[in-house]
Write a protein that holds these residues in place. Structure first.
Motif, PDB file in Angstrom:
ATOM      1  N   THR A   8       1.965  52.460  -4.253  1.00  0.00           N
ATOM      2  CA  THR A   8       2.839  52.739  -5.441  1.00  0.00           C
ATOM      3  C   THR A   8       3.915  51.789  -5.485  1.00  0.00           C
ATOM      4  O   THR A   8       4.249  51.239  -6.550  1.00  0.00           O
ATOM      5  CB  THR A   8       3.267  54.283  -5.301  1.00  0.00           C
ATOM      6  OG1 THR A   8       2.495  55.154  -5.418  1.00  0.00           O
ATOM      7  CG2 THR A   8       4.345  54.420  -6.526  1.00  0.00           C
ATOM      8  N   GLU A   9       4.341  51.738  -4.408  1.00  0.00           N
ATOM      9  CA  GLU A   9       5.651  50.797  -4.280  1.00  0.00           C
ATOM     10  C   GLU A   9       5.138  49.029  -4.677  1.00  0.00           C
ATOM     11  O   GLU A   9       5.887  48.502  -5.517  1.00  0.00           O
ATOM     12  CB  GLU A   9       6.447  50.521  -2.981  1.00  0.00           C
ATOM     13  CG  GLU A   9       7.279  51.845  -2.825  1.00  0.00           C
ATOM     14  CD  GLU A   9       7.699  51.889  -1.172  1.00  0.00           C
ATOM     15  OE1 GLU A   9       7.386  51.223  -0.578  1.00  0.00           O
ATOM     16  OE2 GLU A   9       8.456  52.903  -1.167  1.00  0.00           O
ATOM     17  N   ARG A  10       4.013  48.870  -4.075  1.00  0.00           N
ATOM     18  CA  ARG A  10       3.585  47.269  -4.220  1.00  0.00           C
ATOM     19  C   ARG A  10       3.287  47.207  -5.663  1.00  0.00           C
ATOM     20  O   ARG A  10       3.622  46.231  -6.315  1.00  0.00           O
ATOM     21  CB  ARG A  10       2.286  47.036  -3.535  1.00  0.00           C
ATOM     22  CG  ARG A  10       2.495  46.972  -2.007  1.00  0.00           C
ATOM     23  CD  ARG A  10       3.136  45.570  -1.768  1.00  0.00           C
ATOM     24  NE  ARG A  10       2.095  44.539  -2.092  1.00  0.00           N
ATOM     25  CZ  ARG A  10       2.239  43.350  -2.812  1.00  0.00           C
ATOM     26  NH1 ARG A  10       3.180  43.365  -3.303  1.00  0.00           N
ATOM     27  NH2 ARG A  10       1.236  42.693  -2.995  1.00  0.00           N
ATOM     28  N   ILE A  11       2.452  48.398  -6.409  1.00  0.00           N
ATOM     29  CA  ILE A  11       2.394  48.007  -7.831  1.00  0.00           C
ATOM     30  C   ILE A  11       3.320  47.910  -8.698  1.00  0.00           C
ATOM     31  O   ILE A  11       3.424  47.035  -9.628  1.00  0.00           O
ATOM     32  CB  ILE A  11       1.244  49.208  -8.169  1.00  0.00           C
ATOM     33  CG1 ILE A  11      -0.167  48.855  -7.449  1.00  0.00           C
ATOM     34  CG2 ILE A  11       1.016  49.249  -9.684  1.00  0.00           C
ATOM     35  CD1 ILE A  11      -1.055  50.045  -7.685  1.00  0.00           C
ATOM     36  N   ALA A  14       5.173  44.741  -8.389  1.00  0.00           N
ATOM     37  CA  ALA A  14       4.421  43.502  -8.918  1.00  0.00           C
ATOM     38  C   ALA A  14       4.584  43.637 -10.419  1.00  0.00           C
ATOM     39  O   ALA A  14       4.950  42.531 -11.040  1.00  0.00           O
ATOM     40  CB  ALA A  14       3.049  43.410  -8.419  1.00  0.00           C
ATOM     41  N   ALA A  15       4.538  45.027 -10.902  1.00  0.00           N
ATOM     42  CA  ALA A  15       4.517  44.946 -12.272  1.00  0.00           C
ATOM     43  C   ALA A  15       5.950  44.597 -12.969  1.00  0.00           C
ATOM     44  O   ALA A  15       6.137  44.326 -14.117  1.00  0.00           O
ATOM     45  CB  ALA A  15       4.223  46.342 -12.841  1.00  0.00           C
ATOM     46  N   SER A  16       7.105  44.898 -11.967  1.00  0.00           N
ATOM     47  CA  SER A  16       8.142  44.719 -12.482  1.00  0.00           C
ATOM     48  C   SER A  16       8.706  43.201 -12.514  1.00  0.00           C
ATOM     49  O   SER A  16       9.372  42.590 -13.399  1.00  0.00           O
ATOM     50  CB  SER A  16       9.600  45.133 -11.501  1.00  0.00           C
ATOM     51  OG  SER A  16       9.186  46.773 -11.743  1.00  0.00           O
ATOM     52  N   GLN A  17       7.851  42.587 -11.394  1.00  0.00           N
ATOM     53  CA  GLN A  17       8.115  40.877 -11.405  1.00  0.00           C
ATOM     54  C   GLN A  17       7.373  40.152 -12.568  1.00  0.00           C
ATOM     55  O   GLN A  17       8.071  39.078 -12.762  1.00  0.00           O
ATOM     56  CB  GLN A  17       7.791  40.365 -10.061  1.00  0.00           C
ATOM     57  CG  GLN A  17       8.631  41.066  -8.872  1.00  0.00           C
ATOM     58  CD  GLN A  17       7.992  40.511  -7.585  1.00  0.00           C
ATOM     59  OE1 GLN A  17       6.863  40.267  -7.406  1.00  0.00           O
ATOM     60  NE2 GLN A  17       8.964  40.719  -6.445  1.00  0.00           N
ATOM     61  N   THR A  18       6.322  41.020 -13.129  1.00  0.00           N
ATOM     62  CA  THR A  18       5.716  40.165 -13.889  1.00  0.00           C
ATOM     63  C   THR A  18       5.375  41.026 -15.014  1.00  0.00           C
ATOM     64  O   THR A  18       4.119  41.397 -15.370  1.00  0.00           O
ATOM     65  CB  THR A  18       4.285  39.207 -13.514  1.00  0.00           C
ATOM     66  OG1 THR A  18       3.700  40.367 -12.928  1.00  0.00           O
ATOM     67  CG2 THR A  18       4.640  38.112 -12.508  1.00  0.00           C
ATOM     68  N   GLU A  24      -6.052  42.226 -13.963  1.00  0.00           N
ATOM     69  CA  GLU A  24      -6.851  41.356 -13.203  1.00  0.00           C
ATOM     70  C   GLU A  24      -5.803  40.550 -12.462  1.00  0.00           C
ATOM     71  O   GLU A  24      -5.588  40.052 -11.248  1.00  0.00           O
ATOM     72  CB  GLU A  24      -7.674  40.548 -14.044  1.00  0.00           C
ATOM     73  CG  GLU A  24      -8.964  41.208 -14.515  1.00  0.00           C
ATOM     74  CD  GLU A  24      -8.761  42.136 -15.738  1.00  0.00           C
ATOM     75  OE1 GLU A  24      -7.526  41.886 -16.604  1.00  0.00           O
ATOM     76  OE2 GLU A  24      -9.478  42.804 -15.868  1.00  0.00           O
ATOM     77  N   GLU A  25      -4.746  40.324 -13.129  1.00  0.00           N
ATOM     78  CA  GLU A  25      -3.417  39.412 -12.648  1.00  0.00           C
ATOM     79  C   GLU A  25      -2.851  40.390 -11.382  1.00  0.00           C
ATOM     80  O   GLU A  25      -2.258  39.794 -10.392  1.00  0.00           O
ATOM     81  CB  GLU A  25      -2.486  38.797 -13.692  1.00  0.00           C
ATOM     82  CG  GLU A  25      -2.966  37.866 -14.763  1.00  0.00           C
ATOM     83  CD  GLU A  25      -2.213  37.580 -15.733  1.00  0.00           C
ATOM     84  OE1 GLU A  25      -2.213  36.454 -16.256  1.00  0.00           O
ATOM     85  OE2 GLU A  25      -1.373  38.544 -16.311  1.00  0.00           O
ATOM     86  N   LEU A  26      -2.674  41.513 -11.865  1.00  0.00           N
ATOM     87  CA  LEU A  26      -2.124  42.536 -10.667  1.00  0.00           C
ATOM     88  C   LEU A  26      -2.875  42.660  -9.526  1.00  0.00           C
ATOM     89  O   LEU A  26      -2.264  42.519  -8.362  1.00  0.00           O
ATOM     90  CB  LEU A  26      -1.919  43.812 -11.434  1.00  0.00           C
ATOM     91  CG  LEU A  26      -1.216  44.819 -10.634  1.00  0.00           C
ATOM     92  CD1 LEU A  26       0.434  44.352 -10.399  1.00  0.00           C
ATOM     93  CD2 LEU A  26      -1.166  46.243 -11.314  1.00  0.00           C
ATOM     94  N   VAL A  27      -4.189  42.339  -9.710  1.00  0.00           N
ATOM     95  CA  VAL A  27      -5.065  42.479  -8.491  1.00  0.00           C
ATOM     96  C   VAL A  27      -4.916  41.272  -7.950  1.00  0.00           C
ATOM     97  O   VAL A  27      -4.759  41.458  -6.390  1.00  0.00           O
ATOM     98  CB  VAL A  27      -6.579  42.764  -9.059  1.00  0.00           C
ATOM     99  CG1 VAL A  27      -7.433  42.430  -7.903  1.00  0.00           C
ATOM    100  CG2 VAL A  27      -6.866  44.150  -9.745  1.00  0.00           C
TER     101      VAL A  27
END
Length: 68
Positions: A8-11, A14-18, A24-27
């Motif tokens: 959860t924290e990683r996602i 990552a979503a907050s940074q971009t 697919e980019e998140l993956v």
């Protein structure tokens, strides 16, 4: 039971940074997670209102953190 929290924290991070990145980019931005882990957690976070999914095209979704 620390693994789900880490996913959860990683996602969210990552979503907050971009914001507006494609699934697919998140993956690609989370190489330590599988596509399935990301998909299931994005689905859960979207349903709970923590992330917004926007349909960009046929089968293409962008991800943004929900506004607070």
């Amino acid at each position: 039971m620390n693994r789900p929290i880490a996913v959860t924290e990683r996602i969210i991070q990552a979503a907050s940074q971009t914001p507006g990145c494609l699934l697919e980019e998140l993956v690609l931005n989370c190489p330590d997670l599988t596509w399935n882990q990301i998909f299931l957690e994005v689905d859960r976070l979207s349903r709970s209102g923590q992330l917004w999914l926007t349909l960009e095209g046929r089968g293409v979704y962008s991800i943004r953190p929900a506004r607070r």
